[in-house]
Design an enzyme around this catalytic site. Structure first.
Site, PDB file in Angstrom:
ATOM      1  N   HIS A  13      -4.076  -3.224  -0.592  1.00  0.00           N
ATOM      2  CA  HIS A  13      -2.904  -3.104  -0.173  1.00  0.00           C
ATOM      3  C   HIS A  13      -1.984  -2.785  -1.355  1.00  0.00           C
ATOM      4  O   HIS A  13      -1.789  -3.864  -2.226  1.00  0.00           O
ATOM      5  CB  HIS A  13      -2.452  -4.609   0.367  1.00  0.00           C
ATOM      6  CG  HIS A  13      -1.080  -4.638   0.808  1.00  0.00           C
ATOM      7  ND1 HIS A  13      -0.548  -5.063   2.170  1.00  0.00           N
ATOM      8  CD2 HIS A  13       0.254  -4.129   0.538  1.00  0.00           C
ATOM      9  CE1 HIS A  13       0.306  -4.962   2.449  1.00  0.00           C
ATOM     10  NE2 HIS A  13       1.204  -4.328   1.334  1.00  0.00           N
ATOM     11  N   HIS A  15       1.419  -0.448  -2.909  1.00  0.00           N
ATOM     12  CA  HIS A  15       2.620   0.550  -2.706  1.00  0.00           C
ATOM     13  C   HIS A  15       2.522   1.186  -4.086  1.00  0.00           C
ATOM     14  O   HIS A  15       2.913   0.679  -5.130  1.00  0.00           O
ATOM     15  CB  HIS A  15       3.912  -0.279  -2.795  1.00  0.00           C
ATOM     16  CG  HIS A  15       3.900  -1.317  -1.230  1.00  0.00           C
ATOM     17  ND1 HIS A  15       4.395  -0.783  -0.126  1.00  0.00           N
ATOM     18  CD2 HIS A  15       3.518  -2.172  -1.180  1.00  0.00           C
ATOM     19  CE1 HIS A  15       4.155  -1.643   0.866  1.00  0.00           C
ATOM     20  NE2 HIS A  15       3.685  -2.503   0.072  1.00  0.00           N
ATOM     21  N   ARG A  17       4.760   4.165  -3.974  1.00  0.00           N
ATOM     22  CA  ARG A  17       5.898   4.883  -3.674  1.00  0.00           C
ATOM     23  C   ARG A  17       5.667   6.380  -3.820  1.00  0.00           C
ATOM     24  O   ARG A  17       4.677   6.838  -3.607  1.00  0.00           O
ATOM     25  CB  ARG A  17       7.073   4.711  -4.780  1.00  0.00           C
ATOM     26  CG  ARG A  17       7.355   3.158  -4.797  1.00  0.00           C
ATOM     27  CD  ARG A  17       7.657   2.603  -3.768  1.00  0.00           C
ATOM     28  NE  ARG A  17       8.050   0.996  -4.074  1.00  0.00           N
ATOM     29  CZ  ARG A  17       8.027   0.009  -3.013  1.00  0.00           C
ATOM     30  NH1 ARG A  17       7.710   0.212  -1.904  1.00  0.00           N
ATOM     31  NH2 ARG A  17       8.245  -1.178  -3.430  1.00  0.00           N
ATOM     32  N   ASN A  41       5.004   2.995   3.552  1.00  0.00           N
ATOM     33  CA  ASN A  41       6.490   2.713   3.786  1.00  0.00           C
ATOM     34  C   ASN A  41       7.240   3.435   2.915  1.00  0.00           C
ATOM     35  O   ASN A  41       8.230   2.997   2.194  1.00  0.00           O
ATOM     36  CB  ASN A  41       6.715   1.257   3.875  1.00  0.00           C
ATOM     37  CG  ASN A  41       6.647   0.706   2.702  1.00  0.00           C
ATOM     38  OD1 ASN A  41       5.631   1.074   1.908  1.00  0.00           O
ATOM     39  ND2 ASN A  41       7.010  -0.556   2.342  1.00  0.00           N
ATOM     40  N   LYS A  99      -0.924   1.262   9.693  1.00  0.00           N
ATOM     41  CA  LYS A  99      -0.177  -0.295   9.477  1.00  0.00           C
ATOM     42  C   LYS A  99       1.128  -0.317  10.451  1.00  0.00           C
ATOM     43  O   LYS A  99       1.856   0.376  10.737  1.00  0.00           O
ATOM     44  CB  LYS A  99       0.426   0.295   7.970  1.00  0.00           C
ATOM     45  CG  LYS A  99       1.290  -0.708   7.460  1.00  0.00           C
ATOM     46  CD  LYS A  99       0.656  -2.128   7.108  1.00  0.00           C
ATOM     47  CE  LYS A  99       1.541  -3.181   6.622  1.00  0.00           C
ATOM     48  NZ  LYS A  99       1.755  -3.519   5.278  1.00  0.00           N
ATOM     49  N   HIS A 136       1.666  -6.214   8.895  1.00  0.00           N
ATOM     50  CA  HIS A 136       2.619  -7.091   8.012  1.00  0.00           C
ATOM     51  C   HIS A 136       3.015  -8.353   9.230  1.00  0.00           C
ATOM     52  O   HIS A 136       3.815  -8.054  10.021  1.00  0.00           O
ATOM     53  CB  HIS A 136       3.698  -6.420   7.644  1.00  0.00           C
ATOM     54  CG  HIS A 136       4.806  -7.171   7.070  1.00  0.00           C
ATOM     55  ND1 HIS A 136       4.895  -7.196   5.826  1.00  0.00           N
ATOM     56  CD2 HIS A 136       5.616  -8.224   7.561  1.00  0.00           C
ATOM     57  CE1 HIS A 136       5.736  -8.031   5.267  1.00  0.00           C
ATOM     58  NE2 HIS A 136       6.145  -8.727   6.290  1.00  0.00           N
ATOM     59  N   HIS A 174      -1.451  -9.898   2.956  1.00  0.00           N
ATOM     60  CA  HIS A 174      -0.581 -10.556   2.123  1.00  0.00           C
ATOM     61  C   HIS A 174      -0.444 -11.962   2.699  1.00  0.00           C
ATOM     62  O   HIS A 174       0.471 -12.473   3.240  1.00  0.00           O
ATOM     63  CB  HIS A 174       0.686 -10.204   1.614  1.00  0.00           C
ATOM     64  CG  HIS A 174       1.665  -9.201   2.614  1.00  0.00           C
ATOM     65  ND1 HIS A 174       1.725  -9.914   3.933  1.00  0.00           N
ATOM     66  CD2 HIS A 174       2.062  -7.983   2.331  1.00  0.00           C
ATOM     67  CE1 HIS A 174       2.523  -8.716   4.342  1.00  0.00           C
ATOM     68  NE2 HIS A 174       2.580  -7.883   3.692  1.00  0.00           N
ATOM     69  N   ASP A 247      -0.340  -5.988  -3.127  1.00  0.00           N
ATOM     70  CA  ASP A 247       0.692  -5.810  -2.763  1.00  0.00           C
ATOM     71  C   ASP A 247       1.546  -5.445  -3.969  1.00  0.00           C
ATOM     72  O   ASP A 247       2.996  -5.699  -3.982  1.00  0.00           O
ATOM     73  CB  ASP A 247       1.375  -6.928  -1.825  1.00  0.00           C
ATOM     74  CG  ASP A 247       2.571  -6.538  -0.891  1.00  0.00           C
ATOM     75  OD1 ASP A 247       2.751  -5.266  -0.795  1.00  0.00           O
ATOM     76  OD2 ASP A 247       3.320  -7.237  -0.294  1.00  0.00           O
ATOM     77  N   HIS A 251       9.951  -1.516  -7.946  1.00  0.00           N
ATOM     78  CA  HIS A 251      11.260  -1.305  -7.583  1.00  0.00           C
ATOM     79  C   HIS A 251      12.081  -1.078  -8.746  1.00  0.00           C
ATOM     80  O   HIS A 251      11.713  -1.789  -9.815  1.00  0.00           O
ATOM     81  CB  HIS A 251      12.132  -2.428  -6.734  1.00  0.00           C
ATOM     82  CG  HIS A 251      11.612  -2.616  -5.400  1.00  0.00           C
ATOM     83  ND1 HIS A 251      11.954  -1.902  -4.051  1.00  0.00           N
ATOM     84  CD2 HIS A 251      10.679  -3.596  -4.583  1.00  0.00           C
ATOM     85  CE1 HIS A 251      11.544  -2.429  -3.174  1.00  0.00           C
ATOM     86  NE2 HIS A 251      10.546  -3.398  -3.410  1.00  0.00           N
ATOM     87  N   ALA A 263      12.543  -6.755  -2.020  1.00  0.00           N
ATOM     88  CA  ALA A 263      11.643  -7.625  -1.956  1.00  0.00           C
ATOM     89  C   ALA A 263      10.615  -6.919  -2.725  1.00  0.00           C
ATOM     90  O   ALA A 263      10.115  -5.807  -2.153  1.00  0.00           O
ATOM     91  CB  ALA A 263      11.283  -8.080  -0.613  1.00  0.00           C
TER      92      ALA A 263
HETATM   93  O1  DOR Z   1       7.695  -7.783  -0.846  1.00  0.00           O
HETATM   94  C1  DOR Z   1       7.311  -6.768  -0.198  1.00  0.00           C
HETATM   95  N1  DOR Z   1       7.683  -5.527  -0.794  1.00  0.00           N
HETATM   96  N2  DOR Z   1       6.682  -7.115   0.813  1.00  0.00           N
HETATM   97  C2  DOR Z   1       6.508  -5.849   1.896  1.00  0.00           C
HETATM   98  O2  DOR Z   1       5.925  -6.075   2.851  1.00  0.00           O
HETATM   99  C3  DOR Z   1       6.846  -4.354   1.539  1.00  0.00           C
HETATM  100  C4  DOR Z   1       7.148  -4.350  -0.290  1.00  0.00           C
HETATM  101  C5  DOR Z   1       7.747  -3.242  -0.644  1.00  0.00           C
HETATM  102  O3  DOR Z   1       7.454  -2.203  -0.010  1.00  0.00           O
HETATM  103  O4  DOR Z   1       8.574  -3.008  -1.535  1.00  0.00           O
HETATM  104 ZN    ZN Z   2       3.141  -4.408   0.905  1.00  0.00          ZN
END
Ligand code: DOR
Ligand code: ZN
Length: 347
Positions: A13, A15, A17, A41, A99, A136, A174, A247, A251, A263
């Protein structure tokens, strides 16, 4: 035990980007992990086989020279996803899984599922072709307390879905609660669950008890100490239904510290080292390989990696941040500046 060699881990899992953020974030995963499930996402999301093929090419192009990391692509499920396109992507080896984000459950989930009746044709097809559904698992509504979202989703959505589609392989992503941990065990091997490094380390008192710490804000939110202990027990048990999923979700600093903060914790630079620390603290280093390198591929019907990595008990200081070209500028790293007692010393 001061040194351990395990099969190369995978991250089920992740990310990374796109564009500049991906170029900054990806190398930290690619250096220690063999494969990772790439979350879809993006803005706009990775919705089709064509989207995923193009995204995979961008990821491969961003890898450091000589690196053999394999990105495993996922399809972002919407009310309008085509079962035929999902099947095509799976058979062509583009998609590893699909997903499911309930609409508005988390970052970039606005295009997620609003009507569960409309995704049934896709779910049926996935059951037929043996494709994994990643979820999720949070039910979002004004009357559901944010700390109860996982439990309510399990009751209202997941348990009925597993009963209706007994041949469907599912991952509850998660895990964040004792209820989630217990449910996964009860529904294995149809259901597996990933566990992040930070849900093993933090409770909500760490997050909110001595000042609001936006860098501990994620979805699903960090819960009670009793939940953390259940997650640790599950991860370090070596049971086949629990496996590694960071996860890791970078950001920009601006987005994390905004009035409405984003988040997600960017933890890839310290992930495998943090898991090793947790397993060591609980006297379970002998179970690290099952959790990090064996249970995940088995759930997905894939072979474990042939390569290995070696970790050693050795203090090092986690980097504070990654620099990102362009307007996002930088992303802070989970545990940045902390002394970490385990280090990867060889591949
Ligand atoms: O905290 C999170 N951030 N939970 C998620 O499910 C998505 C993720 C994100 O893409 O930043
Ligand atoms: Zn995630």
């Amino acid at each position: 035990m001061d040194r351990i060699t395990i099969r190369k881990p995978d991250d089920w899992h992740l990310h990374v980007r796109d564009n500049e953020m991906m170029r900054a974030a990806l190398p930290y995963t690619a250096r220690h992990f063999g494969r990772a499930i790439m979350m879809p996402n993006l803005v706009p999301p990775v919705r089709t086989t064509a989207d995923a093929s193009a995204y995979r090419e961008r990821i491969l192009a961003a890898l450091p020279a000589g690196n053999r990391f394999t990105p495993l692509m996922t399809c972002y499920l919407t009310d309008d996803t085509s079962p035929d396109d999902v099947e095509r992507g799976f058979k062509e080896g583009v998609f590893t899984g699909v997903k499911l984000y309930p609409a508005n459950a988390t970052t970039n989930s606005a295009a997620g599922v609003t009507d569960f009746a409309r995704i049934l044709p896709v779910i049926e097809r996935m059951e037929k072709i043996g494709m994994v559904l990643l979820i999720h698992g949070e039910e979002v509504a004004p009357d559901i307390d944010v700390f109860d979202r996982e439990e309510v989703f399990i009751e209202r959505r997941l348990a009925p879905m597993l009963r209706s589609f007994p041949g469907l392989k599912v991952v509850l992503e998660h895990l964040s609660s004792k209820v989630g941990v217990d449910f996964v065990r009860s529904a294995a091997p149809q259901l597996g669950g990933t566990i992040t490094p930070y849900h093993l380390q933090l409770n909500r008192t760490d997050w909110l008890g001595a000042g609001n710490r936006p860098y501990m804000y994620c979805m699903p939110v960090i819960k009670r100490e009793s939940d953390r202990l259940a997650l640790r027990q599950a991860a370090t048990s070596g049971e086949a239904c629990y496996f590694l999923g960071t996860d890791s979700a970078p950001h920009s600093v601006a987005r994390k510290l905004a009035v409405v903060g984003a988040a997600g914790l960017y933890n890839a630079p310290v992930a495998i080292e943090t898991y090793a620390q947790v397993f060591d603290e609980d006297g379970k280093l002998d179970k690290l390989e099952a959790f990090a390198s064996l249970n995940g591929p088995r759930h997905y019907g894939l072979a474990p990696n042939e390569d290995t990595i070696t970790l050693e008990r050795q203090n090092w200081t986690a980097p504070e941040e990654i620099l990102v070209d362009g307007p996002e500028e930088r992303a802070l790293i989970y545990r940045g500046g902390e002394t970490i007692p385990w280090r990867v010393v060889g591949h």
